[in-house]
Write a protein that holds these residues in place. Sequence first.
Motif, PDB file in Angstrom:
ATOM      1  N   THR A 129       0.831  -1.022   0.035  1.00  0.00           N
ATOM      2  CA  THR A 129      -0.012  -0.062   0.007  1.00  0.00           C
ATOM      3  C   THR A 129       0.863   1.429  -0.049  1.00  0.00           C
ATOM      4  OG1 THR A 129      -1.715  -1.250   1.370  1.00  0.00           O
ATOM      5  CG2 THR A 129      -1.969   1.371   0.961  1.00  0.00           C
ATOM      6  N   ALA A 130       1.928   1.162   0.792  1.00  0.00           N
ATOM      7  CA  ALA A 130       2.865   2.429   1.002  1.00  0.00           C
ATOM      8  C   ALA A 130       3.561   2.798  -0.479  1.00  0.00           C
ATOM      9  CB  ALA A 130       3.898   2.372   1.944  1.00  0.00           C
ATOM     10  N   LEU A 131       3.747   1.344  -1.130  1.00  0.00           N
ATOM     11  CA  LEU A 131       4.525   1.588  -2.556  1.00  0.00           C
ATOM     12  C   LEU A 131       3.440   2.431  -3.446  1.00  0.00           C
ATOM     13  CD1 LEU A 131       6.552   1.049  -4.596  1.00  0.00           C
ATOM     14  CD2 LEU A 131       5.845  -1.344  -4.678  1.00  0.00           C
ATOM     15  N   GLU A 132       2.346   1.711  -3.474  1.00  0.00           N
ATOM     16  CA  GLU A 132       1.299   2.339  -4.389  1.00  0.00           C
ATOM     17  C   GLU A 132       0.921   3.818  -4.066  1.00  0.00           C
ATOM     18  OE1 GLU A 132      -0.734   1.283  -6.711  1.00  0.00           O
ATOM     19  OE2 GLU A 132       0.400  -0.648  -6.444  1.00  0.00           O
ATOM     20  N   SER A 133       1.164   4.444  -3.053  1.00  0.00           N
ATOM     21  CA  SER A 133       1.331   5.919  -2.661  1.00  0.00           C
ATOM     22  C   SER A 133       2.434   6.520  -3.291  1.00  0.00           C
ATOM     23  CB  SER A 133       1.340   5.937  -1.208  1.00  0.00           C
ATOM     24  OG  SER A 133       1.231   7.453  -0.807  1.00  0.00           O
ATOM     25  N   VAL A 134       3.533   5.609  -3.070  1.00  0.00           N
ATOM     26  CA  VAL A 134       4.986   6.454  -3.687  1.00  0.00           C
ATOM     27  C   VAL A 134       4.660   6.499  -5.175  1.00  0.00           C
ATOM     28  CG1 VAL A 134       7.288   6.053  -3.858  1.00  0.00           C
ATOM     29  CG2 VAL A 134       6.173   5.754  -1.470  1.00  0.00           C
ATOM     30  N   LYS A 135       4.426   5.406  -5.836  1.00  0.00           N
ATOM     31  CA  LYS A 135       4.895   5.194  -7.342  1.00  0.00           C
ATOM     32  C   LYS A 135       3.634   5.777  -8.218  1.00  0.00           C
ATOM     33  CE  LYS A 135       3.113   0.597  -8.293  1.00  0.00           C
ATOM     34  NZ  LYS A 135       2.152   0.947  -9.222  1.00  0.00           N
ATOM     35  N   GLU A 136       2.469   6.591  -7.339  1.00  0.00           N
ATOM     36  CA  GLU A 136       1.474   6.661  -8.086  1.00  0.00           C
ATOM     37  C   GLU A 136       1.861   7.804  -9.293  1.00  0.00           C
ATOM     38  OE1 GLU A 136      -2.820   8.944  -7.123  1.00  0.00           O
ATOM     39  OE2 GLU A 136      -1.395   8.810  -5.466  1.00  0.00           O
ATOM     40  N   GLY A 137       0.998   7.638 -10.481  1.00  0.00           N
ATOM     41  CA  GLY A 137       1.418   8.505 -11.620  1.00  0.00           C
ATOM     42  C   GLY A 137       2.579   7.928 -12.320  1.00  0.00           C
ATOM     43  N   LEU A 138       3.235   6.781 -11.830  1.00  0.00           N
ATOM     44  CA  LEU A 138       4.395   6.474 -12.624  1.00  0.00           C
ATOM     45  C   LEU A 138       3.960   4.881 -13.068  1.00  0.00           C
ATOM     46  CD1 LEU A 138       7.412   7.403 -10.257  1.00  0.00           C
ATOM     47  CD2 LEU A 138       6.440   8.395 -12.314  1.00  0.00           C
ATOM     48  N   VAL A 139       4.617   4.489 -14.411  1.00  0.00           N
ATOM     49  CA  VAL A 139       4.421   3.187 -14.742  1.00  0.00           C
ATOM     50  C   VAL A 139       5.623   2.377 -14.264  1.00  0.00           C
ATOM     51  CG1 VAL A 139       4.152   1.997 -16.871  1.00  0.00           C
ATOM     52  CG2 VAL A 139       3.431   4.292 -16.634  1.00  0.00           C
ATOM     53  N   MET A 140       5.468   1.339 -13.694  1.00  0.00           N
ATOM     54  CA  MET A 140       6.618   0.307 -13.107  1.00  0.00           C
ATOM     55  C   MET A 140       6.363  -0.968 -14.053  1.00  0.00           C
ATOM     56  SD  MET A 140       7.252  -1.068  -9.526  1.00  0.00           S
ATOM     57  CE  MET A 140       7.902   0.286  -8.858  1.00  0.00           C
ATOM     58  N   LEU A 384      10.607   6.259   7.006  1.00  0.00           N
ATOM     59  CA  LEU A 384      10.773   7.336   6.280  1.00  0.00           C
ATOM     60  C   LEU A 384      11.513   7.392   5.161  1.00  0.00           C
ATOM     61  CD1 LEU A 384      10.801  10.311   9.117  1.00  0.00           C
ATOM     62  CD2 LEU A 384       9.153   9.921   7.365  1.00  0.00           C
ATOM     63  N   LEU A 385      12.904   6.748   5.238  1.00  0.00           N
ATOM     64  CA  LEU A 385      13.917   6.440   4.353  1.00  0.00           C
ATOM     65  C   LEU A 385      13.345   5.821   3.124  1.00  0.00           C
ATOM     66  CD1 LEU A 385      17.264   5.753   6.119  1.00  0.00           C
ATOM     67  CD2 LEU A 385      16.843   7.621   4.414  1.00  0.00           C
ATOM     68  N   SER A 386      12.631   4.768   3.287  1.00  0.00           N
ATOM     69  CA  SER A 386      11.912   3.696   2.319  1.00  0.00           C
ATOM     70  C   SER A 386      10.892   4.500   1.494  1.00  0.00           C
ATOM     71  CB  SER A 386      11.406   2.627   2.986  1.00  0.00           C
ATOM     72  OG  SER A 386      10.182   2.840   3.696  1.00  0.00           O
ATOM     73  N   LEU A 387      10.314   5.499   2.255  1.00  0.00           N
ATOM     74  CA  LEU A 387       9.272   6.313   1.346  1.00  0.00           C
ATOM     75  C   LEU A 387       9.926   7.653   0.631  1.00  0.00           C
ATOM     76  CD1 LEU A 387       6.500   6.596   4.182  1.00  0.00           C
ATOM     77  CD2 LEU A 387       6.218   5.587   1.861  1.00  0.00           C
ATOM     78  N   LEU A 388      10.728   8.228   1.334  1.00  0.00           N
ATOM     79  CA  LEU A 388      11.424   9.457   0.391  1.00  0.00           C
ATOM     80  C   LEU A 388      12.430   8.998  -0.517  1.00  0.00           C
ATOM     81  CD1 LEU A 388      12.168  11.706   3.667  1.00  0.00           C
ATOM     82  CD2 LEU A 388      10.533  12.059   2.022  1.00  0.00           C
ATOM     83  N   THR A 389      13.074   7.814  -0.411  1.00  0.00           N
ATOM     84  CA  THR A 389      14.143   7.416  -1.615  1.00  0.00           C
ATOM     85  C   THR A 389      13.529   7.390  -3.017  1.00  0.00           C
ATOM     86  OG1 THR A 389      15.543   6.786   0.281  1.00  0.00           O
ATOM     87  CG2 THR A 389      16.293   6.037  -2.132  1.00  0.00           C
ATOM     88  N   PRO A 390      12.339   6.282  -2.912  1.00  0.00           N
ATOM     89  CA  PRO A 390      11.663   6.110  -4.127  1.00  0.00           C
ATOM     90  C   PRO A 390      10.911   7.102  -4.809  1.00  0.00           C
ATOM     91  CG  PRO A 390      10.704   4.933  -2.273  1.00  0.00           C
ATOM     92  CD  PRO A 390      11.879   5.320  -1.722  1.00  0.00           C
ATOM     93  N   LEU A 391      10.472   8.072  -3.764  1.00  0.00           N
ATOM     94  CA  LEU A 391       9.479   9.311  -4.218  1.00  0.00           C
ATOM     95  C   LEU A 391      10.448   9.934  -5.097  1.00  0.00           C
ATOM     96  CD1 LEU A 391       6.947  10.856  -3.765  1.00  0.00           C
ATOM     97  CD2 LEU A 391       8.172  12.054  -1.973  1.00  0.00           C
ATOM     98  N   ILE A 392      11.602  10.177  -4.759  1.00  0.00           N
ATOM     99  CA  ILE A 392      12.552  11.161  -5.434  1.00  0.00           C
ATOM    100  C   ILE A 392      13.371  10.417  -6.632  1.00  0.00           C
ATOM    101  CG2 ILE A 392      14.820  12.524  -5.313  1.00  0.00           C
ATOM    102  CD1 ILE A 392      14.169  12.805  -2.197  1.00  0.00           C
TER     103      ILE A 392
END
Length: 691
Positions: A129-140, A384-392
């Motif tokens: 679920t957290a990954l979905e939030s981070v990669k929203e708008g991107l095609v994986m 926090l690191l796992s959320l911020l790093t992929p977000l950027i």
Amino acid sequence: MEILFEILGVIITVIIANFLAQRFKTIPQAMWQIILGVLIAVIPGLAKIEVSLDPEWFMVLIIAPLLFYEGQQTKARIVSKNLKKIVQLAVILAIITMFFLTIILKFAFNWPIALALALSAIATPTDATALESVKEGLVMPTKIEQSLSFEAMFNDASGLVALELAGIWAVTGHLSPGESISKFLFVSLGGALFGIISTFVIVRIRQNLLRSQLNDLTGHIMLQILTPIIIYMLAEEIHVSGVIAVVIAGIFHREEQDRTLLQSSQMINLINQFWKILTDLLNGIVFVILGTSIVQIFAREADVSEWIKLISLAITIYVVMGIVRFSYVYLKDKKIKDAFIFAISGVHGTVTLALALTIPLTMNLLRNSAVVQEILGIAAFVILLSLLTPLIVLRFFLKKKETSYTDEELSKAHAELVNSATNYIEQLEVEKNMKQKLLLSIRSQLGYEDSQRLDRQEWHDVMKQLNLKRDEAVRKAIGENTLSADAVNLWDKMMLKNADINNKAIRRSRIYKEFIKHNWRYFLRKIFKRDNVSREIERTQGKIRKYKRELSKTVTENKKNKIMEKIKIYNKRLLILEKYSDVDYRNRWIGAYNELESFFEPIDKEFIQRFENETDDKTIVVALKQSILAEQNRMEKRLSSEVEETNELSKILQYELTQINLMIQNDKISSELGKRLYYEVAAAQNLLLNS
């Protein structure tokens, strides 16, 4: 009461965070929830949320429902086809990651081996679920996305079993490899078996209830809510993995839904919508609590060196996990980019925080001890690191998701559909007031932005053209003697003649409103005062004289227009006051309006047809049709039942569904856009039929 205020504060925070995430899409929803959690942590009462959380209740009431929902998103046949991959990702990769983390913590930071294993077990599980939030708008890439989903779904159990083993190691001081493997197999396989058996029992109970016509929606929804809670608690009671049990239960419940889709579609749809809302709320609560926890960690540690130590440990753990994940995928596929994306996308969230909260129970430690607080702090920073790093970082490696339609195309398709429905409404054999109600209902499909899309200046220009067209026809009819004197007089005096035509359409509702209002006043005043009519006429004439004096003294154009509008209103009122008691005049007046209505009908249709052919903006066409239909409503109050209106509206929605299929077949809209339109109309029809 204090805990109720805390819960209310957290839920309100989740709501605000969700709206902010929708408004500012560059920051994912989970990050907004954490940020607002940090902000509310300074409010008295809310700052103690973490302390008041019971780890067991947290697992039962939050983790179990979330994992059950995750399981429902995957079909059993997909799991069976990818069983080998699931074991590799959720078991083997998890064990390798925990092994390297334990070694690093033991030898680089001198942690006790049991505590190092416990922290490794906490940090390893990922969160889909957290990954979905981070990669929203991107095609994986599909393959990587599927792997991440399988890993997140089942590696929670690996982390939980490893944490239990760490607890045994801490209490007894030793742990044999054979005992560890047998414990892992018993807990994992036992949890899976218990999940299958319990699902079979619950599904049979629910099916028997449905066969007995016991299909109360509330009862079945409550049974769905209790299912993961009951399964998790019973599984833990017999010392097997409750986590695996609820995931397996979710998967097999999905299979039951697929088989009974056409038998109980309404119930399934309602249950799915409910689970979506509930899981979004539970995830939001977890991330808000994470935000409050970060503030509490900093508040407890006054020494800056301790903060640096916690953050350094968190960075080390995150980097080691990233290296292990990268190496694992690269050694298998030899693709650097895919391996890097997989490594970066190992986002941690709900389960990591939940496992960290269970440390006092698992390791037999005091909840407020320094060790427990240190582990909580490290877990929070890892998340926090796992959320911020992929977000950027992911923004540089993944393409942006592009829908097959734009917002402008969606608005245009809505307008096309509504315009088509208005043409259908015009052909219905129902009263005009019913047509207006139906048109208002259908026009609501354009949404709240309808009024914003409608260009006001363009609207006034269109109405000016229409009324000029009407006025030309009236003048021609006078010469040909085809329109009665009453109708011409009504057009001139009551329909904003000549100079007023360029500003407004016919406002029949205002005329009738004035007529009814003054009749009502006359009726009441007739009872108490006999001279009320003359007094009202005098008062109205006085108002007209007053506004005319103001008009002569006014220099600004805007104020002049406002005063002239008031004079026109009082002139109409005066006309009604002088004539309303004359029944013959009233009948003539209504007859004249009916004559005008019939006279204007072909003129209006020709104007609309020409305008519709000349413009691509169907929004203003729909507004024009609605305006004309509003004018055409009879003064007599027509009584039509709600059932009749509902039936007609349902027919119109069915017509729209047919039109959507035709638009897709004729390539006027994409299949994705058609799917969205079809869902909206079908949902409205479903609500209508069940209202």
